[in-house]
Design an enzyme around this catalytic site. Structure first.
Site, PDB file in Angstrom:
ATOM      1  N   GLU A  24      -3.689  42.397  21.529  1.00 12.87           N
ATOM      2  CA  GLU A  24      -4.395  42.881  22.717  1.00 12.87           C
ATOM      3  C   GLU A  24      -3.727  44.135  23.269  1.00 12.87           C
ATOM      4  OE1 GLU A  24      -6.137  39.508  25.381  1.00 12.87           O
ATOM      5  OE2 GLU A  24      -4.110  38.906  24.750  1.00 12.87           O
ATOM      6  N   TYR A  56     -11.891  54.291  49.794  1.00  9.50           N
ATOM      7  CA  TYR A  56     -12.056  53.606  48.509  1.00  9.50           C
ATOM      8  C   TYR A  56     -11.681  54.498  47.335  1.00  9.50           C
ATOM      9  CZ  TYR A  56     -16.744  55.711  48.740  1.00  9.50           C
ATOM     10  OH  TYR A  56     -17.792  56.573  48.869  1.00  9.50           O
ATOM     11  N   GLU A  75      -2.957  37.941  36.281  1.00 10.21           N
ATOM     12  CA  GLU A  75      -2.393  37.653  37.603  1.00 10.21           C
ATOM     13  C   GLU A  75      -1.415  38.745  38.018  1.00 10.21           C
ATOM     14  OE1 GLU A  75      -2.778  35.538  35.112  1.00 10.21           O
ATOM     15  OE2 GLU A  75      -3.023  33.479  35.806  1.00 10.21           O
ATOM     16  N   LYS A 101     -11.294  40.752  32.464  1.00 15.79           N
ATOM     17  CA  LYS A 101     -11.178  41.273  31.103  1.00 15.79           C
ATOM     18  C   LYS A 101     -12.526  41.053  30.430  1.00 15.79           C
ATOM     19  CE  LYS A 101      -7.514  40.560  28.642  1.00 15.79           C
ATOM     20  NZ  LYS A 101      -6.448  39.995  27.780  1.00 15.79           N
TER      21      LYS A 101
END
Length: 122
Positions: A24, A56, A75, A101
């Protein structure tokens, strides 16, 4: 009367190399990030002034920086974004940072996996 404002960044897409598995981190993947933040209205009249509110565009820049730091866990990614947002905008009362993801490497078709970090500062 106390007024609250909510500012959000929804579904911002980034390519990054986060993941537990070595493959990954080599191949990378697409991620989306959603951030919602609430805060007390700082001034009786915002007067359409960008400097008097949570921007933003800054949220997007923070997220971009954090997405470049390769991490194994979503996390950790979400927490890194939350920590930097709170450091730059300490007047935020509540913050939610969701990292997804897209098409995670699982057996079978899964649209996304995700984690949300919530901060209640006030």
């Amino acid at each position: 009367m106390k007024q609250m404002i909510k500012v959000g960044l929804y579904g911002a897409e980034f390519f990054a190399r986060h993941g537990y598995y070595h493959e990954e981190q080599i191949l990378g993947n697409y991620f989306t990030v959603t951030i919602e933040a609430t805060f007390d209205q700082q001034h009786p009249d915002l007067n359409d002034d960008l400097e008097r509110t949570l921007n933003y565009e800054h949220l997007h820049q923070i997220t971009g920086r954090q997405m470049k730091e390769v991490k194994q866990l979503l996390e950790s990614v979400a927490q890194g974004i939350a920590d930097e947002v709170m450091a730059q905008f300490p007047y935020i009362n509540n913050l939610a940072v969701e990292v997804k993801k897209l098409n995670p490497p699982l057996k079978g078709r899964v649209a996304a996996s995700g984690v949300t970090v919530y901060v209640n500062a006030g």
